[in-house]
Design a protein around this motif. Structure first.
Motif, PDB file in Angstrom:
ATOM      1  N   ARG A 109     -32.560  52.436  48.809  1.00  0.00           N
ATOM      2  CA  ARG A 109     -31.125  52.266  48.579  1.00  0.00           C
ATOM      3  C   ARG A 109     -30.310  53.222  49.444  1.00  0.00           C
ATOM      4  O   ARG A 109     -29.301  52.858  50.036  1.00  0.00           O
ATOM      5  CB  ARG A 109     -30.793  52.496  47.104  1.00  0.00           C
ATOM      6  CG  ARG A 109     -30.794  51.229  46.300  1.00  0.00           C
ATOM      7  CD  ARG A 109     -30.276  51.476  44.880  1.00  0.00           C
ATOM      8  NE  ARG A 109     -31.327  51.027  43.977  1.00  0.00           N
ATOM      9  CZ  ARG A 109     -32.125  51.818  43.275  1.00  0.00           C
ATOM     10  NH1 ARG A 109     -31.978  53.114  43.303  1.00  0.00           N
ATOM     11  NH2 ARG A 109     -33.063  51.308  42.507  1.00  0.00           N
ATOM     12  N   GLY A 110     -30.750  54.457  49.506  1.00  0.00           N
ATOM     13  CA  GLY A 110     -30.054  55.444  50.335  1.00  0.00           C
ATOM     14  C   GLY A 110     -30.086  55.066  51.802  1.00  0.00           C
ATOM     15  O   GLY A 110     -29.086  55.210  52.513  1.00  0.00           O
ATOM     16  N   LEU A 111     -31.222  54.567  52.250  1.00  0.00           N
ATOM     17  CA  LEU A 111     -31.335  54.125  53.639  1.00  0.00           C
ATOM     18  C   LEU A 111     -30.405  52.946  53.902  1.00  0.00           C
ATOM     19  O   LEU A 111     -29.722  52.889  54.927  1.00  0.00           O
ATOM     20  CB  LEU A 111     -32.779  53.748  53.947  1.00  0.00           C
ATOM     21  CG  LEU A 111     -33.082  53.294  55.358  1.00  0.00           C
ATOM     22  CD1 LEU A 111     -32.825  54.426  56.344  1.00  0.00           C
ATOM     23  CD2 LEU A 111     -34.520  52.821  55.454  1.00  0.00           C
ATOM     24  N   GLY A 112     -30.346  52.012  52.956  1.00  0.00           N
ATOM     25  CA  GLY A 112     -29.447  50.859  53.095  1.00  0.00           C
ATOM     26  C   GLY A 112     -27.991  51.276  53.159  1.00  0.00           C
ATOM     27  O   GLY A 112     -27.216  50.754  53.962  1.00  0.00           O
ATOM     28  N   ARG A 113     -27.612  52.214  52.302  1.00  0.00           N
ATOM     29  CA  ARG A 113     -26.226  52.715  52.328  1.00  0.00           C
ATOM     30  C   ARG A 113     -25.913  53.390  53.655  1.00  0.00           C
ATOM     31  O   ARG A 113     -24.831  53.218  54.212  1.00  0.00           O
ATOM     32  CB  ARG A 113     -25.999  53.696  51.186  1.00  0.00           C
ATOM     33  CG  ARG A 113     -25.889  53.051  49.848  1.00  0.00           C
ATOM     34  CD  ARG A 113     -25.514  54.071  48.768  1.00  0.00           C
ATOM     35  NE  ARG A 113     -25.745  53.499  47.455  1.00  0.00           N
ATOM     36  CZ  ARG A 113     -26.556  54.007  46.547  1.00  0.00           C
ATOM     37  NH1 ARG A 113     -27.200  55.129  46.784  1.00  0.00           N
ATOM     38  NH2 ARG A 113     -26.709  53.423  45.378  1.00  0.00           N
ATOM     39  N   ILE A 157     -27.302  52.819  56.586  1.00  0.00           N
ATOM     40  CA  ILE A 157     -27.197  51.795  57.628  1.00  0.00           C
ATOM     41  C   ILE A 157     -25.864  51.069  57.517  1.00  0.00           C
ATOM     42  O   ILE A 157     -25.204  50.794  58.528  1.00  0.00           O
ATOM     43  CB  ILE A 157     -28.383  50.815  57.538  1.00  0.00           C
ATOM     44  CG1 ILE A 157     -29.680  51.524  57.940  1.00  0.00           C
ATOM     45  CG2 ILE A 157     -28.153  49.588  58.413  1.00  0.00           C
ATOM     46  CD1 ILE A 157     -30.930  50.718  57.695  1.00  0.00           C
ATOM     47  N   ARG A 158     -25.444  50.742  56.286  1.00  0.00           N
ATOM     48  CA  ARG A 158     -24.170  50.057  56.089  1.00  0.00           C
ATOM     49  C   ARG A 158     -23.005  50.917  56.566  1.00  0.00           C
ATOM     50  O   ARG A 158     -22.087  50.425  57.243  1.00  0.00           O
ATOM     51  CB  ARG A 158     -23.983  49.702  54.615  1.00  0.00           C
ATOM     52  CG  ARG A 158     -22.784  48.823  54.366  1.00  0.00           C
ATOM     53  CD  ARG A 158     -22.595  48.420  52.910  1.00  0.00           C
ATOM     54  NE  ARG A 158     -23.826  48.215  52.181  1.00  0.00           N
ATOM     55  CZ  ARG A 158     -24.205  48.948  51.126  1.00  0.00           C
ATOM     56  NH1 ARG A 158     -23.461  49.931  50.688  1.00  0.00           N
ATOM     57  NH2 ARG A 158     -25.334  48.687  50.495  1.00  0.00           N
ATOM     58  N   GLU A 159     -23.022  52.203  56.248  1.00  0.00           N
ATOM     59  CA  GLU A 159     -21.957  53.105  56.700  1.00  0.00           C
ATOM     60  C   GLU A 159     -21.934  53.203  58.222  1.00  0.00           C
ATOM     61  O   GLU A 159     -20.872  53.232  58.836  1.00  0.00           O
ATOM     62  CB  GLU A 159     -22.139  54.485  56.082  1.00  0.00           C
ATOM     63  CG  GLU A 159     -21.839  54.542  54.614  1.00  0.00           C
ATOM     64  CD  GLU A 159     -22.089  55.907  54.016  1.00  0.00           C
ATOM     65  OE1 GLU A 159     -22.256  56.889  54.783  1.00  0.00           O
ATOM     66  OE2 GLU A 159     -22.122  56.001  52.779  1.00  0.00           O
ATOM     67  N   PHE A 160     -23.110  53.252  58.829  1.00  0.00           N
ATOM     68  CA  PHE A 160     -23.178  53.317  60.284  1.00  0.00           C
ATOM     69  C   PHE A 160     -22.603  52.055  60.911  1.00  0.00           C
ATOM     70  O   PHE A 160     -21.840  52.127  61.880  1.00  0.00           O
ATOM     71  CB  PHE A 160     -24.632  53.514  60.727  1.00  0.00           C
ATOM     72  CG  PHE A 160     -24.818  53.577  62.204  1.00  0.00           C
ATOM     73  CD1 PHE A 160     -24.477  54.722  62.900  1.00  0.00           C
ATOM     74  CD2 PHE A 160     -25.315  52.491  62.904  1.00  0.00           C
ATOM     75  CE1 PHE A 160     -24.645  54.785  64.268  1.00  0.00           C
ATOM     76  CE2 PHE A 160     -25.480  52.545  64.264  1.00  0.00           C
ATOM     77  CZ  PHE A 160     -25.146  53.699  64.954  1.00  0.00           C
ATOM     78  N   THR A 200     -19.292  51.785  63.349  1.00  0.00           N
ATOM     79  CA  THR A 200     -19.309  51.202  64.696  1.00  0.00           C
ATOM     80  C   THR A 200     -18.303  50.068  64.811  1.00  0.00           C
ATOM     81  O   THR A 200     -17.665  49.910  65.855  1.00  0.00           O
ATOM     82  CB  THR A 200     -20.715  50.703  65.075  1.00  0.00           C
ATOM     83  OG1 THR A 200     -21.182  49.789  64.101  1.00  0.00           O
ATOM     84  CG2 THR A 200     -21.692  51.849  65.211  1.00  0.00           C
ATOM     85  N   LYS A 201     -18.131  49.284  63.729  1.00  0.00           N
ATOM     86  CA  LYS A 201     -17.124  48.215  63.762  1.00  0.00           C
ATOM     87  C   LYS A 201     -15.723  48.798  63.893  1.00  0.00           C
ATOM     88  O   LYS A 201     -14.883  48.269  64.633  1.00  0.00           O
ATOM     89  CB  LYS A 201     -17.214  47.356  62.501  1.00  0.00           C
ATOM     90  CG  LYS A 201     -18.389  46.421  62.477  1.00  0.00           C
ATOM     91  CD  LYS A 201     -18.407  45.625  61.183  1.00  0.00           C
ATOM     92  CE  LYS A 201     -19.657  44.788  61.070  1.00  0.00           C
ATOM     93  NZ  LYS A 201     -19.722  44.059  59.786  1.00  0.00           N
ATOM     94  N   ASP A 202     -15.457  49.890  63.155  1.00  0.00           N
ATOM     95  CA  ASP A 202     -14.141  50.531  63.223  1.00  0.00           C
ATOM     96  C   ASP A 202     -13.863  51.064  64.622  1.00  0.00           C
ATOM     97  O   ASP A 202     -12.766  50.884  65.155  1.00  0.00           O
ATOM     98  CB  ASP A 202     -14.041  51.669  62.208  1.00  0.00           C
ATOM     99  CG  ASP A 202     -13.991  51.174  60.770  1.00  0.00           C
ATOM    100  OD1 ASP A 202     -13.688  49.983  60.560  1.00  0.00           O
ATOM    101  OD2 ASP A 202     -14.257  51.997  59.861  1.00  0.00           O
ATOM    102  N   ILE A 203     -14.835  51.689  65.226  1.00  0.00           N
ATOM    103  CA  ILE A 203     -14.664  52.232  66.573  1.00  0.00           C
ATOM    104  C   ILE A 203     -14.440  51.105  67.576  1.00  0.00           C
ATOM    105  O   ILE A 203     -13.556  51.193  68.441  1.00  0.00           O
ATOM    106  CB  ILE A 203     -15.881  53.102  66.968  1.00  0.00           C
ATOM    107  CG1 ILE A 203     -15.917  54.362  66.114  1.00  0.00           C
ATOM    108  CG2 ILE A 203     -15.857  53.446  68.451  1.00  0.00           C
ATOM    109  CD1 ILE A 203     -17.188  55.170  66.254  1.00  0.00           C
ATOM    110  N   LYS A 204     -15.211  50.032  67.439  1.00  0.00           N
ATOM    111  CA  LYS A 204     -15.051  48.892  68.345  1.00  0.00           C
ATOM    112  C   LYS A 204     -13.658  48.289  68.199  1.00  0.00           C
ATOM    113  O   LYS A 204     -13.009  47.952  69.192  1.00  0.00           O
ATOM    114  CB  LYS A 204     -16.120  47.842  68.040  1.00  0.00           C
ATOM    115  CG  LYS A 204     -16.095  46.669  68.959  1.00  0.00           C
ATOM    116  CD  LYS A 204     -17.218  45.693  68.645  1.00  0.00           C
ATOM    117  CE  LYS A 204     -17.146  44.492  69.553  1.00  0.00           C
ATOM    118  NZ  LYS A 204     -18.179  43.500  69.246  1.00  0.00           N
TER     119      LYS A 204
END
Length: 72
Positions: free
Chosen positions: A39-43, A45-48, A52-56
């Motif tokens: 779950r922590g890994l999924g969170r 990855i989702r935050e990352f 990246t979408k925000d920066i793009k």
């Protein structure tokens, strides 16, 4: 030694190697802790991906603003 050379030299882990790796992870963390780690890994990855979408989007918005100012 770089990563590509080590992969070519040693190869990717096969079926038995993957089984041993999974078994060792189960021994180290236990069956109850692994879902929490996933779950922590999924969170993470989702935050990352969101970052990246925000920066793009920011870059595209600035490029549009520059194009509009150049045209005027």
């Amino acid at each position: 030694m770089n990563t590509i050379a080590s992969i070519l030299l040693f190869g990717m882990p096969g079926g038995w190697e993957m089984f041993i790796i999974i078994f060792v992870i189960l021994l180290l963390f236990g069956a109850k802790k692994i879902p929490e780690l996933a779950r922590g890994l999924g969170r993470g990855i989702r935050e990352f991906k969101d970052a990246t979408k925000d920066i793009k989007k920011e870059i595209e918005d600035e490029a549009d603003n520059i194009n509009k100012s150049v045209k005027n």
